[in-house]
Design an enzyme around this catalytic site. Sequence first.
Site, PDB file in Angstrom:
ATOM      1  N   ARG A   1       9.431   4.281 -10.366  1.00 11.91           N
ATOM      2  CA  ARG A   1       9.716   5.645 -10.792  1.00 11.91           C
ATOM      3  C   ARG A   1      10.141   5.734 -12.261  1.00 11.91           C
ATOM      4  O   ARG A   1      10.106   6.818 -12.852  1.00 11.91           O
ATOM      5  CB  ARG A   1      10.828   6.252  -9.916  1.00 11.91           C
ATOM      6  CG  ARG A   1      10.498   6.285  -8.418  1.00 11.91           C
ATOM      7  CD  ARG A   1       9.395   7.275  -8.097  1.00 11.91           C
ATOM      8  NE  ARG A   1       9.074   7.306  -6.681  1.00 11.91           N
ATOM      9  CZ  ARG A   1       8.092   6.589  -6.104  1.00 11.91           C
ATOM     10  NH1 ARG A   1       7.323   5.796  -6.847  1.00 11.91           N
ATOM     11  NH2 ARG A   1       7.867   6.687  -4.815  1.00 11.91           N
TER      12      ARG A   1
ATOM     13  N   HIS B   1       0.830  -1.210   0.000  1.00 11.15           N
ATOM     14  CA  HIS B   1       0.000   0.000   0.000  1.00 11.15           C
ATOM     15  C   HIS B   1       0.865   1.262   0.000  1.00 11.15           C
ATOM     16  O   HIS B   1       0.567   2.249   0.670  1.00 11.15           O
ATOM     17  CB  HIS B   1      -0.942   0.012   1.207  1.00 11.15           C
ATOM     18  CG  HIS B   1      -2.230   0.764   0.958  1.00 11.15           C
ATOM     19  ND1 HIS B   1      -3.359   0.173   0.461  1.00 11.15           N
ATOM     20  CD2 HIS B   1      -2.557   2.065   1.134  1.00 11.15           C
ATOM     21  CE1 HIS B   1      -4.327   1.075   0.357  1.00 11.15           C
ATOM     22  NE2 HIS B   1      -3.860   2.227   0.759  1.00 11.15           N
TER      23      HIS B   1
END
Length: 339
Positions: free
Chosen positions: A271, A236
Site C-alpha cells: 500500500r 494471488h
Amino acid sequence: MDLKTVKSQAKEQLKGYCRVCPVCDGRACSGEVPGMGGIGTGASFRNNLTALASYSLNMRTLHGAKDPSTETELFGIKLSSPIQAAPMTGTPYNMGGAISERDFIGMIVSGSKQAGTIGWTGDGADPTMYDSGIEAIIAEGGHGIPIIKPREQDAIIERIRRAEAAGAKAVGMDIDGAGLVTMALKGQPVGPKTLEELKELVKATKLPFILKGIMTVDEAEMAVEAGVSAIVVSNHGGRILDYTPGAAEVLPAIAAAVKGKVTIFADGGVRTGVDVLKLLALGADGVLVGRPLVVGAFGGGAEGVKLVLDKMNDELKQAMILTGCQSIKDINSRVIYKG
C-alpha cells in the site's frame, strides 16, 4: 489531479465492487470473489497486510544517502523504480464494468510507462482479457509483460507466441491461478503443472519466463530447476486459497534459498513505499502492486495510475533516506529491526 480526487472518483466508479476503504485491508470485501475481496474468510488477503505490518525498520540518519536512486534494471530494461503494476483482469465481474477491459489495461500499461516502470497484463476466462493486454502492450511499443493462466500446454504456448509477436519484454504464467473461482465459473480448464510441463513452457520461448504464485521454498527451487528467469512470491492477492500466510512471511526463506539464481518479485498487501522497502529488504528484487492501481485507473485513468506509482516511489525514496540506502541494491536485511 490529486489522490483525494482520484479516490473519490474511483469510489463512484467502483460502487458495489470496491468501497475504496480508508485502509484497504480486505475486511469489507471478505469472500467477494468475483469482486475485489479475498477468498472465503478473507484471511489470506489480510495476512498479506499483517505480515508486512509485523516488520519494523531500523532508522539510520548518520550516513551519506542524501539523494537515493530508485533506478533498477529488469531483464536488461532500465526502470526508474522497482515498483511495477501487477497483472489484473476482469473489469466486468471484479470491478463493476464502468471501464472496459481494454481501457483499463491500457491505463495500467500506459500509466506505468509514464511513471518510468512497467505494467504486467493478465489473462482470464473471456478471451478479450488476454487480447486487451496484448493490444495495450503493442500500443506502448512492447513495453509490458503478459501473464498467462495455467491452461492446457498448447493454449499457453499459443499465447506465448502472441506475446513474442507483440514485442513483450518477458512472458509468464500465474500458477497461483490454478484454482481460480472465476475461471471455473466460465468453464476454463486451468490447473497445476508438473516440473516437466513447466520445463516445456520455459523452453518454448526465448523471452524471460516468469512463474508467478510461489509460496514455498521447495517450489521456488523447482522453478529454478525448470529454468525460469523470475518468480513472484504471491498468494494471488488472497483470492485462491483461504488461510495462506502472507507473502512477506514466506519471502525471507525463499530468498535465502534462491536469491541470485533467479529474479525475485513479491506482491500482496503493498500500500505504501515503506511496504516496498520492506519486501526489498526481505529479499525481493522488485515489487508488484495491484488493488491501489485499480483505484488509480478508475479514479484518474493512466494519469491516476502514474500518480499512485509516483507517490509510492516518493515514499520509497524517503524511506531509503531514513534507513541509509543510497540505491536499491543497498536495501537488505540490515534495514529490518530484529529485536
